[in-house]
Design an enzyme around this catalytic site. Sequence first.
Site, PDB file in Angstrom:
ATOM      1  N   LYS A 103      48.112  36.299  41.877  1.00 59.79           N
ATOM      2  CA  LYS A 103      49.159  36.022  40.882  1.00 59.79           C
ATOM      3  C   LYS A 103      50.537  36.391  41.442  1.00 59.79           C
ATOM      4  O   LYS A 103      51.517  35.663  41.246  1.00 59.79           O
ATOM      5  CB  LYS A 103      48.875  36.772  39.578  1.00 59.79           C
ATOM      6  N   TYR A 125      42.616  39.019  42.269  1.00 56.24           N
ATOM      7  CA  TYR A 125      43.180  38.163  41.215  1.00 56.24           C
ATOM      8  C   TYR A 125      44.672  38.476  41.021  1.00 56.24           C
ATOM      9  O   TYR A 125      45.519  37.573  41.058  1.00 56.24           O
ATOM     10  CB  TYR A 125      42.386  38.402  39.922  1.00 56.24           C
TER      11      TYR A 125
END
Length: 263
Positions: A138, A134
Amino acid sequence: MQILVTGAAGSIGQTLLPALGAAGHTVTGLDLIEVPGSAEGGWHVVDCTDPDAVLDAVSAQPLDAVVHLAGNPGETNLPDALTSHVVTTAALLDAMVTRGIGRIVYASSNHAVGRTPARELVGVDTPPRPDTYYGTAKVAAEALLQLFADRHGIDAVACRIGSFLPEPTTRRALATWLSPGDCVRMVEAALTAPAPGFALLYGISANTRAWWDLEPGRALGYHPIDDAEAWADRLPDRPEDAFEAAMVGGPFAGPAFVRPALS
Ligand code: 15L
């Protein structure tokens, strides 16, 4: 301003839509699901991984800016994370270039630097140090925003959000909390800062115990006013508090999130 908010049915979206509307903006929502309440500026049911559908939605009304909140907020595998955070951002950026829309505000995350020890104030010049796929996605989405800022002159403000909650619920959140009111102030500043180019800020409130530097946000006009410290005496001690205080990503930096990248 005329603004498209993706992920508009989520908790941040549902905070932003009425607040930006009350501030005089015309706000159109976009999400995978139907509008949960009402949306005066309209609503699109669209999967942001579908570039044709994204272009149609972006083209359906005049827009000055996009606020991109859509994306899975939890940990998955790497391909899913890249799709959720990088492919969606790419679809929006391509549509913005096609339609001449000059600004995007991106909901990035503290997990872009989540394996940074929580010892010294973390700045926007601290190297990326993701704690998960994750967080890795980003970081990649931020790099894509930088590329489109450089190639196309798009103003792109990536907000590395801490813990968006009605109130702090753990001791980690004394450092990481972003209050709903400050979230609105953050997005309004990111939407209106004069010519930021590509810029990063940390999306937390004015927390006494903050792990991230608020000065880059202040330079863009984000002046948070809430402080999680007001809850410090009311929060229960938990066994995981010490571990969660070691690295800024807290639980995401722990063994529970370690898994193969591709399965
Ligand atoms: C995030 O970026 C996540 O989307 C959310 O699930 C929380 O983990 C939050 O950060 C946080 O660090 O508290």
